[in-house]
Design a protein around this motif. Structure first.
Motif, short mmCIF file in Angstrom:
data_model
loop_
_atom_site.label_atom_id
_atom_site.label_comp_id
_atom_site.label_asym_id
_atom_site.label_seq_id
_atom_site.Cartn_x
_atom_site.Cartn_y
_atom_site.Cartn_z
N PRO A 461 0.86 -1.27 -0.01
CA PRO A 461 -0.05 0.06 0.05
C PRO A 461 0.74 1.35 0.07
O PRO A 461 2.00 1.22 0.52
N LEU A 462 0.28 2.20 -0.57
CA LEU A 462 1.06 3.44 -0.64
C LEU A 462 0.69 4.42 0.48
O LEU A 462 -0.40 4.25 1.12
N PHE A 463 1.63 5.28 0.94
CA PHE A 463 1.23 6.04 2.17
C PHE A 463 0.80 7.45 1.68
O PHE A 463 1.02 8.00 0.73
N ARG A 464 -0.38 7.78 2.29
CA ARG A 464 -0.99 9.15 2.22
C ARG A 464 -0.78 9.88 3.49
O ARG A 464 -1.19 9.50 4.66
N GLU A 465 -0.36 11.11 3.38
CA GLU A 465 -0.31 11.92 4.64
C GLU A 465 -1.74 12.26 5.31
O GLU A 465 -2.76 12.38 4.66
N SER A 473 -4.08 12.82 -3.36
CA SER A 473 -2.81 12.27 -3.62
C SER A 473 -2.82 10.71 -3.73
O SER A 473 -3.52 10.07 -3.11
N LYS A 474 -2.05 10.31 -4.53
CA LYS A 474 -1.82 9.07 -5.12
C LYS A 474 -1.27 8.06 -4.07
O LYS A 474 -1.26 6.90 -3.95
N GLY A 475 -0.39 8.92 -3.29
CA GLY A 475 0.50 8.16 -2.35
C GLY A 475 1.84 8.14 -2.75
O GLY A 475 2.19 8.07 -3.82
N PHE A 480 4.91 0.44 6.13
CA PHE A 480 3.34 0.08 6.21
C PHE A 480 3.33 -1.17 7.03
O PHE A 480 4.48 -1.78 7.35
N LEU A 481 2.18 -1.43 7.54
CA LEU A 481 2.00 -2.49 8.39
C LEU A 481 1.34 -3.50 7.82
O LEU A 481 0.55 -3.55 7.07
N TRP A 482 2.05 -4.96 8.09
CA TRP A 482 1.18 -6.28 7.50
C TRP A 482 0.97 -7.28 8.40
O TRP A 482 2.09 -7.51 9.33
N ALA A 624 -0.56 6.22 11.70
CA ALA A 624 -0.79 6.83 10.52
C ALA A 624 -0.35 5.79 9.35
O ALA A 624 -0.82 6.17 8.24
N LEU A 625 0.41 4.76 9.57
CA LEU A 625 0.59 3.73 8.63
C LEU A 625 -0.28 3.09 7.77
O LEU A 625 -1.16 2.69 8.56
N PRO A 626 -0.40 2.80 6.60
CA PRO A 626 -1.48 1.91 5.85
C PRO A 626 -1.28 0.43 6.81
O PRO A 626 -0.36 0.01 7.09
N VAL A 627 -2.53 -0.11 6.84
CA VAL A 627 -2.43 -1.39 7.36
C VAL A 627 -2.81 -2.53 6.30
O VAL A 627 -3.93 -2.26 5.55
N THR A 628 -2.22 -3.67 5.98
CA THR A 628 -2.88 -4.73 5.06
C THR A 628 -3.14 -5.77 5.94
O THR A 628 -2.09 -6.21 6.97
#
Length: 682
Positions: A461-465, A473-475, A480-482, A624-628
């Motif tokens: 996953p891409l990070f978005r602020e 924003s596309k990121g 990231f968290l998995w 704030a990090l994306p989670v998978t």
């Protein structure tokens, strides 16, 4: 008495001139005045007392600020922890020396011209009390605060530390102090000007040099360093003391600091030469993380597979070329298979650990080799047991293990990266306040290219602020968290290792009570190209809601790479007819091997750590990090928690045989334990 009587009494006492009538008032003369010499003595005595009081007041370490050094005002911090500290005006503590200091400077100059350095009198700190009493709002009286102290005696060391201190001050995470000790005669204003320090540098200066430092013996200077740090510790109570450990620093200073640290138990961070490049990331950490600098311990665990001598040798060579100046040398444990080829044996006999560039006065070898006795192939359960039994944390809160596959090659800065993320996401003020360690399972060095079932390519996953509310924003690639574990290069926290150990142990006990194991435990969702212990780690992560921190693609290529040209299926699956399905044939196994061997590799590119990480090393909060999810699909944090609760209830009801509706007989949660998941195991 009447007026007449008063007059009569007064007349009786008036002198009468018997020779004749009284003289007229015009001939009256004043009485004799005391000689002028007596008045001059009185005036001189008053002046002498005034001068004595003035010199007495100005020649002792005053307990309050004088008219040239006003107490800085600290506005109260706002918001919940962690909030930004407030600083005194830059340069507030850089005050000119008092008259006594100016007088001693002239005395020192004359003595130095005569080549004398034999003064060993009582120690006084003429310029220290003012700056210390001006920092009361930094809460130096408390055991835990935000004070970090840089200290130096050599001007060369001061030039090395001052830029790093300014960089740390810019982050507004700590109250950054700089103390000058030793025998130099330069003023703090001159020191700042020479090193390019202006008002934008938010640090607090302290002049902790003793009186007559320039003509003092080394023994007096060493004692003054010890006593100076005693005063600094009483008012600042720094969470960490940072100094230059290169040969540029004075020997008496280093000895005095270490004597103080033995007594105060303060964390001492000794920066090696060129630390401004290799350890510049230290300026990004707060005081709580820096306090744990010397307390955390990382061991390395390698499970060598048969016919992997070339990969193992390459891995060990890359470990030997890495940078370990940020920590104590890690201990390496290598699990060797029953069959050990001659080339591997010769290399291990000559392999030096720790590397030759790391001082090792005791000549102790921080490496353990474990050779398996039985020649037969181990089962999945036996392999998992052997793996988990190879390490046990001495202190779960501080001891961790780095698991490396023999097919992995690490970059020189991999260890600094692990320690940086570990300190920030496990021990910092934000981590303690938000309890990030509750759900953090480990930190990965590599980014997988396929999902853990081996079927689909994995797209991180891409990070978005967080400020990007509109989502336009596309990121960008970032951490990231998995939920899925990895076995190639991953740091497992000591608490989670103990919990995994307990989880596997209780699962084995449960199997004895079931004729047919529930699907939750018997179903295999991880590809057999990964070792069997990962299946247990995934179940624990799913039932607890744990995750692993993975690097973005741009970061991963500077940390580690996994080579597939010598890949072999794990030993427990080597003779099976499948790596994905139980009914797969030899052809499918060979295709899996080819797919892994021909997979694109991430080339290692040497680069400094802060240049590697996005935004020059800024680490976003873990929340704030994306989670998978473990399947490889990005999920919302609320959906992630919902899936975790659902799987936990399923596991407790089917495997742990708990009454999930009423919760009757269910045990409470304990750290590093899974007893609350198993109601059928004591």
């Amino acid at each position: 008495m009447s007026d007449e009587e008063l007059g009569k009494k007064d007349d009786d006492h008036k002198p009468v001139n018997s020779a004749g009538p009284r003289r007229s008032t015009s001939s009256w003369q004043p009485s004799r005045v005391p000689p002028p010499r007596r008045s001059l003595k009185r005036v001189g005595l008053v002046l002498a007392i005034a001068v004595f009081i003035y010199l007495f007041v100005h020649n002792i370490p005053v307990l309050g600020p004088n008219d040239r050094m006003r107490r800085p005002v600290y506005p109260s911090s706002q918001g919940h922890l962690p909030s930004r500290p407030n600083y005194p005006p830059p340069g507030a503590a850089m005050h000119p020396p008092n008259p006594a200091a100016q007088a001693q400077t002239q005395t020192q100059a004359l003595a130095l011209n005569a080549g004398e350095r034999d003064f060993n009198g009582p120690i006084k700190f003429l310029n220290l009390a003012v700056s210390l009493q001006a920092i009361s709002n930094t809460r130096g009286s408390q055991d835990k605060n935000r004070n970090v102290l840089f200290a130096a005696a050599s001007l060369k060391s001061a030039a090395t530390l001052l830029p790093m201190a300014c960089q740390m001050g810019e982050k507004l995470k700590n109250y950054v102090h700089f103390a000058l000790l030793g025998q130099s005669r330069i003023s703090l204003e001159q020191l700042s000007e020479i090193n390019g320090i202006d008002k934008t540098c938010i640090i607090i200066f302290h002049d902790a040099r003793p009186d007559y430092a320039g003509i003092s013996t080394d023994g007096r200077l060493e004692k003054s360093v010890f006593r100076g740090f005693h005063h600094l510790n009483a008012y600042i109570h720094p969470q960490a003391i940072i100094l230059d450990a290169s040969n540029d620093e004075e020997t008496f200073f280093t000895r005095g600091v270490k004597q103080h640290v033995k007594v105060s138990k303060t964390t001492l961070i000794e920066l090696p030469r060129l630390a401004s490049k290799s350890l510049s990331w230290i300026t990004m950490l707060d005081s709580a993380a820096l306090r744990m600098w010397n307390k955390i311990k990382i061991d390395i665990l390698i499970q060598a597979t048969p016919k992997s001598s070339g990969s193992l040798i390459r891995l060990l060579r890359s470990l030997g070329a890495a940078d370990y100046t940020s920590s104590a040398i890690p201990h390496i444990t290598i699990e060797l298979p029953h069959h050990l080829d001659a080339s591997t044996k010769r290399f291990l006999d000559s392999f030096a650990w720790p590397p030759s560039y790391i001082p090792n006065p005791t000549n102790e070898r921080y490496m353990s080799l474990k050779h398996r006795l039985s020649p037969r192939k181990l089962t999945e359960e036996e392999t998992s047991t052997r793996f988990l039994e190879s390490f046990w944390p001495v202190q779960p809160q501080q001891s961790h293990v780095l698991v490396l596959s023999p097919h992995t090659e690490v970059a020189p800065q991999f260890f600094n990266y692990l320690k940086f993320l570990l300190l920030e996401y496990r021990y910092s003020t934000s981590a303690e306040f938000h309890n990030w360690g509750r759900h953090l399972f480990g930190i990965s060095l590599e980014q997988p290219l396929v999902t853990i079932d081996g079927e689909q390519p994995f797209s991180p996953p891409l990070f978005r602020e967080p400020e990007d509310i509109s989502g336009q924003s596309k990121g960008v690639p970032n951490l990231f968290l998995w939920q899925a574990p990895t076995s190639n290069a991953v740091l497992l926290l000591g608490e989670k290792w103990m919990e995994l150990h307990d989880f596997v142990s209780r699962t084995m006990q449960v199997k004895e009570n079931f004729d047919v194991m529930p699907t939750v435990v018997s179903e295999k969702v991880i590809s057999k190209q990964h070792p069997s212990w990962m299946e247990h780690a995934l179940r624990l992560a799913r039932v607890r809601g744990y995750w692993f921190i993975y690097p973005g693609n741009e970061v991963a290529q500077h940390l580690a790479t996994v080579h597939g040209e010598l890949y072999n299926i794990p030993e427990e699956y080597a003779d099976s007819k499948a790596s994905v399905a139980d009914d797969a044939g030899d052809g499918e196994i060979e295709r899996i091997k080819q797919r892994v061997r021909l997979a694109p590799e991430t080339p290692l590119a040497p680069l400094s750590l802060l240049d590697t990480l996005p935004k020059r090393g800024y680490l976003w909060p873990l929340s704030a990090l994306p989670v998978t999810a473990w399947e490889g699909v990005e999920v919302d944090s609320r959906d992630f928690r919902a899936h975790t609760n659902e799987f936990e209830l399923l596991f407790k009801g089917t495997v742990g045989e708990c009454d999930v509706e009423t919760g009757k007989g269910q045990k409470g949660y304990e750290a590093s334990s899974t007893q609350d998941l198993f109601c059928n195991v004591p």
